[in-house]
Design an enzyme around this catalytic site. Sequence first.
Site, short mmCIF file in Angstrom:
data_model
loop_
_atom_site.label_atom_id
_atom_site.label_comp_id
_atom_site.label_asym_id
_atom_site.label_seq_id
_atom_site.Cartn_x
_atom_site.Cartn_y
_atom_site.Cartn_z
N GLU A 267 34.13 40.31 52.25
CA GLU A 267 33.91 41.13 53.57
C GLU A 267 34.99 42.06 53.77
O GLU A 267 36.13 41.45 53.92
CB GLU A 267 33.80 40.29 54.69
CG GLU A 267 33.18 40.99 55.86
CD GLU A 267 34.23 41.32 56.86
OE1 GLU A 267 34.54 42.23 56.84
OE2 GLU A 267 34.66 40.25 57.63
N CYS A 304 36.79 42.74 62.32
CA CYS A 304 36.14 43.55 61.43
C CYS A 304 35.00 44.19 61.90
O CYS A 304 34.21 45.30 61.42
CB CYS A 304 35.89 42.58 60.20
SG CYS A 304 35.09 41.05 60.87
#
Length: 508
Positions: A267, A304
């Site tokens: 990720e 994020c």
Amino acid sequence: MLDKSTFTPHGRHLIAGEWVSGETTFTSEPAHGPAHDYSVGTPALVDRACEAAEEAFWSYGYASRETRAAFLNAIADEIEARAEQITEIGTQETGLPEARLQGERGRTTGQLRLFASHILDGAYLDRRHDAALPDRQPLPRPDLKMVQRPIGPVAVFGASNFPLAFSTAGGDTASALAAGCPVVVKGHSAHPGTGEIVAEAIHAAITKTGVHPGTFSLIQGGKRDVGQALVQHPLIRAVGFTGSLGGGRALFDLCAQRPEPIPFFGELGSVNPMFLLPEAVKARGAAIGEGWAASLTMGAGQFCTNPGIAVVEMGEAGDAFVSAAAEALKGVTTQCMLTEGIADAYKNGKQRFDTRNPVRPVLTTESEGRNASPNLYETDAENYLQDHALGEEVFGPLGLVVRVSGPDEMAQLARGFEGQLTCTLHMDEGDTGLAQRLMPVLERKAGRLLVNGFPTGVEVADAMVHGGPYPASTNFGATSVGTLAIRRFLRPVCYQNLPDALLPDDLR
């Protein structure tokens, strides 16, 4: 409960049940409180941990779901038993407030318990059976049974921005252990003490439940050679990673270059664009601007899922949205960032916007040391589409407003975005037609789509997807949050005409 006294790290690695010192050490750089020395990881320690993980797989990978669930619940119990000590050292190392660490600890133990329940339910096994058809013409069909099986030892890289939920016992570790895969964690040097105390909790759970000690190892610190040795070790079968695009892409390439390539579930980052549709902006643009400012600066913007870009039409309603966001950002005090390096990167990201034309500063501040203040910029769609750097993530409380001339340019801009973790629509009923036009594009761009909300805050649940097309993640078919995350560490195996005595217990 354990002794509530201050936790003093010993600075060693946990390798297959043993606390091991290294030849060299590094010193932590806490936001406040005492610094401590920690052993530096080496490729030799990586090899030792991977060998132990492979040995553990022969028992843990074939253990019952009840055994694995008990282990996961025991880890959660042991983390909770160290709650106050974890919060204390976690806040010292990261500068995050106590409430944030307490909430993240609850998320971490909740993930472990969720996966324990998930594997006991058994639906994740996706069991299938095609019964034999011996009389079928022109050829008979054999008896076919299928089930998901664990893949073997997994490497996990701790994340800088979540010292608990995405690190030592975080989602990657929890889902891999739930699947039946031993785990070797490379701890993040930003919070080594937090990693150590959580590893102590896992070690205590191993002792309590009797699983093989090689089921979990933690290697602290180390340079690039340690990460490289881990992803290229022939016994590692997959990698879980949350971090920067540059670091993640380098590890991804190493996984692909192995003689036997393995999946890299990275990720890597996202700007999480929000599309503000006209009727919603007219009705409540100022409120959306205030909400955006709060989401943009949450945790100093170190999420994020931070919504870094807002797309809105030109005109008075859009101006009101921008003004409200700027005014709200003015009231946000400076916040401590996770590391000096992250703080420096944030300053460099701001400088990148300061030197680009025609990017207009709406609100600019100067951040000093490890502290960050919010910044807001504005540009138009044409400039954004021509300047790739404007779409690169700035990790911190920096926002960019992209103004469009109307629905056609908004749709064109949507097609120009790279892969994202999330995309958000702010809309009212009168915006439905434009939203329907945008949806096919946004579905191809992101793993999670939101309406009238903000993407910060990722629910740990069955339906959650935390992933998306590259560069948001390296595998668009996977998620690192939610129960579907377990599928990353499983593979389907078909058994043809096998007697029950040879089948896995879950198929008998």
